[in-house]
Motif scaffolding. Structure first.
Motif, PDB file in Angstrom:
ATOM      1  N   VAL A  44       0.870  -1.179   0.000  1.00  0.00           N
ATOM      2  CA  VAL A  44       0.000   0.000   0.000  1.00  0.00           C
ATOM      3  C   VAL A  44       0.907   1.230   0.000  1.00  0.00           C
ATOM      4  O   VAL A  44       2.092   1.126   0.294  1.00  0.00           O
ATOM      5  N   PRO A  45       0.361   2.406  -0.326  1.00  0.00           N
ATOM      6  CA  PRO A  45       1.196   3.616  -0.262  1.00  0.00           C
ATOM      7  C   PRO A  45       1.740   3.833   1.145  1.00  0.00           C
ATOM      8  O   PRO A  45       1.075   3.515   2.136  1.00  0.00           O
ATOM      9  N   LEU A  46       2.945   4.353   1.234  1.00  0.00           N
ATOM     10  CA  LEU A  46       3.549   4.616   2.539  1.00  0.00           C
ATOM     11  C   LEU A  46       2.954   5.891   3.120  1.00  0.00           C
ATOM     12  O   LEU A  46       3.480   6.987   2.953  1.00  0.00           O
ATOM     13  N   SER A  47       1.819   5.739   3.773  1.00  0.00           N
ATOM     14  CA  SER A  47       1.162   6.844   4.474  1.00  0.00           C
ATOM     15  C   SER A  47       0.483   6.241   5.694  1.00  0.00           C
ATOM     16  O   SER A  47       0.122   5.062   5.704  1.00  0.00           O
ATOM     17  N   VAL A  48       0.316   7.040   6.716  1.00  0.00           N
ATOM     18  CA  VAL A  48      -0.314   6.535   7.942  1.00  0.00           C
ATOM     19  C   VAL A  48      -1.729   6.021   7.674  1.00  0.00           C
ATOM     20  O   VAL A  48      -2.074   4.923   8.109  1.00  0.00           O
ATOM     21  N   PRO A  49      -2.592   6.765   6.935  1.00  0.00           N
ATOM     22  CA  PRO A  49      -3.943   6.231   6.697  1.00  0.00           C
ATOM     23  C   PRO A  49      -3.950   4.887   5.962  1.00  0.00           C
ATOM     24  O   PRO A  49      -4.708   3.995   6.296  1.00  0.00           O
ATOM     25  N   ALA A  50      -3.092   4.746   4.939  1.00  0.00           N
ATOM     26  CA  ALA A  50      -3.049   3.491   4.179  1.00  0.00           C
ATOM     27  C   ALA A  50      -2.544   2.348   5.048  1.00  0.00           C
ATOM     28  O   ALA A  50      -3.076   1.236   5.003  1.00  0.00           O
ATOM     29  N   LEU A  51      -1.524   2.612   5.851  1.00  0.00           N
ATOM     30  CA  LEU A  51      -0.977   1.561   6.706  1.00  0.00           C
ATOM     31  C   LEU A  51      -1.941   1.190   7.829  1.00  0.00           C
ATOM     32  O   LEU A  51      -2.046   0.024   8.199  1.00  0.00           O
ATOM     33  N   ALA A  52      -2.668   2.185   8.359  1.00  0.00           N
ATOM     34  CA  ALA A  52      -3.551   1.943   9.503  1.00  0.00           C
ATOM     35  C   ALA A  52      -4.695   0.996   9.175  1.00  0.00           C
ATOM     36  O   ALA A  52      -5.235   0.344  10.063  1.00  0.00           O
ATOM     37  N   THR A  53      -5.084   0.914   7.901  1.00  0.00           N
ATOM     38  CA  THR A  53      -6.188   0.031   7.510  1.00  0.00           C
ATOM     39  C   THR A  53      -5.675  -1.164   6.708  1.00  0.00           C
ATOM     40  O   THR A  53      -6.346  -1.647   5.803  1.00  0.00           O
ATOM     41  N   SER A  54      -4.490  -1.623   7.055  1.00  0.00           N
ATOM     42  CA  SER A  54      -3.863  -2.748   6.350  1.00  0.00           C
ATOM     43  C   SER A  54      -3.719  -3.947   7.267  1.00  0.00           C
ATOM     44  O   SER A  54      -3.924  -3.854   8.469  1.00  0.00           O
ATOM     45  N   TYR A  55      -3.361  -5.067   6.663  1.00  0.00           N
ATOM     46  CA  TYR A  55      -3.030  -6.269   7.423  1.00  0.00           C
ATOM     47  C   TYR A  55      -1.964  -7.047   6.668  1.00  0.00           C
ATOM     48  O   TYR A  55      -1.762  -6.851   5.475  1.00  0.00           O
ATOM     49  N   LEU A  56      -1.292  -7.911   7.392  1.00  0.00           N
ATOM     50  CA  LEU A  56      -0.208  -8.685   6.807  1.00  0.00           C
ATOM     51  C   LEU A  56      -0.790  -9.915   6.125  1.00  0.00           C
ATOM     52  O   LEU A  56      -1.417 -10.753   6.759  1.00  0.00           O
ATOM     53  N   PHE A  57      -0.584 -10.013   4.807  1.00  0.00           N
ATOM     54  CA  PHE A  57      -1.078 -11.136   4.022  1.00  0.00           C
ATOM     55  C   PHE A  57       0.083 -11.665   3.192  1.00  0.00           C
ATOM     56  O   PHE A  57       0.626 -10.933   2.359  1.00  0.00           O
ATOM     57  N   GLU A  58       0.448 -12.898   3.453  1.00  0.00           N
ATOM     58  CA  GLU A  58       1.563 -13.537   2.757  1.00  0.00           C
ATOM     59  C   GLU A  58       2.813 -12.672   2.789  1.00  0.00           C
ATOM     60  O   GLU A  58       3.515 -12.502   1.788  1.00  0.00           O
TER      61      GLU A  58
END
Length: 141
Positions: A44-58
């Motif tokens: 995902v883009p390196l930004s706090v909002p993008a990272l905050a709604t992410s999860y680790l998949f593979e």
């Protein structure tokens, strides 16, 4: 600038940090290459909002899926097909009561609900991981 994330036991991002020395439990996010110990690759883009709604998949941080919110036409709410295990709750804020508390079962199609009166309604969809929960507030005149 450095980005850091702390993951929950399910792999969801619990917290993010920017320009911080990684403390225990935080992983540094890299935008390209192969992660080493204490790093994780971002899809995902390196930004706090993008990272905050992410999860680790593979091994890569990816966006958590979001399902569409229900559509309102007049007094009728039409819900999209939600994943099994989703719990849909409709609360009448004006009357102070729960109108619907429905658990979606495997293979269930869209749900249609006719709201009974004028008022303020809160529609919540608590969805299984990795989906993001949603909330919608509807005001009927």
């Amino acid at each position: 600038m450095g980005y850091f994330v702390k993951l929950s036991s399910t792999g969801a991002v619990d917290s993010t940090a920017v320009n911080r020395i990684a403390t225990e439990g935080y992983l540094q996010v890299i935008g390209a290459g192969t992660p080493t110990e204490g790093e994780v690759l971002a899809g995902v883009p390196l930004s706090v909002p993008a990272l905050a709604t992410s999860y680790l998949f593979e091994g890569v941080l990816v966006p958590r899926p979001v399902t569409p919110k229900p559509a309102l036409l007049g007094t009728v709410l039409t819900f999209p097909s939600y994943p099994a295990g989703t719990v849909i709750t409709i609360s009448d804020q004006t009357g102070g009561e729960v109108l619907l508390d429905h658990a979606v079962e495997e293979g269930e199609v869209a749900l249609v609900v006719d709201l009974p009166d004028a008022g303020v309604y809160v529609i919540e969809a608590a969805q299984p991981f990795p989906f993001i929960d949603s909330e919608l507030r509807v005001i009927l005149p």
